[in-house]
Motif scaffolding. Structure first.
Motif, PDB file in Angstrom:
ATOM      1  N   GLU A 126      86.724 -27.780 -22.043  1.00  0.00           N
ATOM      2  CA  GLU A 126      85.882 -28.807 -21.433  1.00  0.00           C
ATOM      3  C   GLU A 126      86.726 -30.037 -21.098  1.00  0.00           C
ATOM      4  O   GLU A 126      87.483 -30.532 -21.930  1.00  0.00           O
ATOM      5  CB  GLU A 126      84.756 -29.203 -22.388  1.00  0.00           C
ATOM      6  N   GLY A 127      86.617 -30.511 -19.873  1.00  0.00           N
ATOM      7  CA  GLY A 127      87.365 -31.691 -19.458  1.00  0.00           C
ATOM      8  C   GLY A 127      88.819 -31.440 -19.135  1.00  0.00           C
ATOM      9  O   GLY A 127      89.589 -32.391 -18.945  1.00  0.00           O
ATOM     10  N   ARG A 151      85.091 -26.973 -11.289  1.00  0.00           N
ATOM     11  CA  ARG A 151      84.347 -28.220 -11.473  1.00  0.00           C
ATOM     12  C   ARG A 151      83.005 -27.971 -12.159  1.00  0.00           C
ATOM     13  O   ARG A 151      82.603 -28.722 -13.055  1.00  0.00           O
ATOM     14  CB  ARG A 151      84.141 -28.909 -10.122  1.00  0.00           C
ATOM     15  N   GLN A 152      82.332 -26.909 -11.760  1.00  0.00           N
ATOM     16  CA  GLN A 152      81.047 -26.590 -12.385  1.00  0.00           C
ATOM     17  C   GLN A 152      81.211 -26.231 -13.859  1.00  0.00           C
ATOM     18  O   GLN A 152      80.288 -26.421 -14.649  1.00  0.00           O
ATOM     19  CB  GLN A 152      80.367 -25.448 -11.631  1.00  0.00           C
ATOM     20  N   GLY A 154      83.154 -27.774 -15.807  1.00  0.00           N
ATOM     21  CA  GLY A 154      83.477 -28.992 -16.536  1.00  0.00           C
ATOM     22  C   GLY A 154      84.914 -29.449 -16.440  1.00  0.00           C
ATOM     23  O   GLY A 154      85.314 -30.401 -17.120  1.00  0.00           O
TER      24      GLY A 154
END
Length: 221
Positions: A126-127, A151-152, A154
């Motif tokens: 994540e990120g 992007r979806q 995360g």
């Protein structure tokens, strides 16, 4: 960034010509203005590019690996993950990730219809700050679908690096609209320069190659 920072690049202009010359030499790019290829899109084209052939030639493969890694170190030093676009850029992406000592994932065109139903294979944190590796940019559609999937999930997509681009205006517009920076090692213009210099094409061929780039959708209909 982790990994090996001691990459000695050659100049970008030299890289563009050197890679274009060797793509022609190993048959990764074929120019056939008199017997055009038909792309999946239905376009007729005097050029066909298969960068998967690069993997069979260690010298060219190493050049691509080191120069893509250098681009990432220079442009995106904060990157912490490399993503390859399936299937053509899986090998190149993995080689670059290994050179930089970074995690690697790859992105399918669409989620699997079995198992876990993954579109992104590997562990994407994540990120994550991701740089996407592509082997070839044509219209940019499939490449940007991979960006959207990341992007979806995360991730923060910092940009994309690729071995080769046709340099279509619609691709440049698509990347601009998507807010994605693109850097490539070589391109159509340098390829044509090398094809002329080596005698790979004739003056008649050269005119056809230039006409195709101006209007690829309508060329040779």
């Amino acid at each position: 960034m982790q990994g090996n920072k001691f990459i000695i690049p050659i100049s970008m202009e030299t890289t563009r010509n050197f890679l274009a010359r060797h793509l022609l030499k190993i048959g990764a790019v074929k120019l056939r203005p008199q017997e055009p290829f038909t792309w999946a899109s239905g376009w007729h084209s005097p050029i066909y590019c298969d960068n998967r052939r690069v993997n069979a030639y260690p010298t060219v493969r190493t050049l691509v690996k080191l120069e893509l890694a250098h681009l990432i170190l220079t442009r995106y030093p904060e990157a912490d993950t490399i993503a390859g676009v399936a299937t053509g850029a899986i090998a190149q992406g993995a080689l670059v990730a290994d050179q930089l000592g970074l995690p690697f994932v790859y992105v399918r065109p669409k989620p699997k219809d079995h198992g876990m139903g993954n579109q992104i294979e590997g562990e994407l944190r994540e990120g994550a700050r991701v740089v996407v590796v592509e082997d070839l940019i044509s219209t940019g559609g499939s490449s940007l679908k991979a960006v959207e999937a990341l992007r979806q999930a995360g991730a923060s997509v910092l940009g994309m690096v690729a071995s080769f681009t046709y340099g279509f205006p619609q691709a440049e517009e698509a990347f601009k609209k998507a807010g994605v920076e693109l850097d490539t090692l070589s391109d159509y213009d340098h390829l044509i320069d090398e094809a002329v210099a080596s005698g790979y094409v004739t003056e008649t061929d050269l005119a056809a190659l230039r006409q195709w780039r101006q209007n690829p959708e309508e060329w040779n209909k």
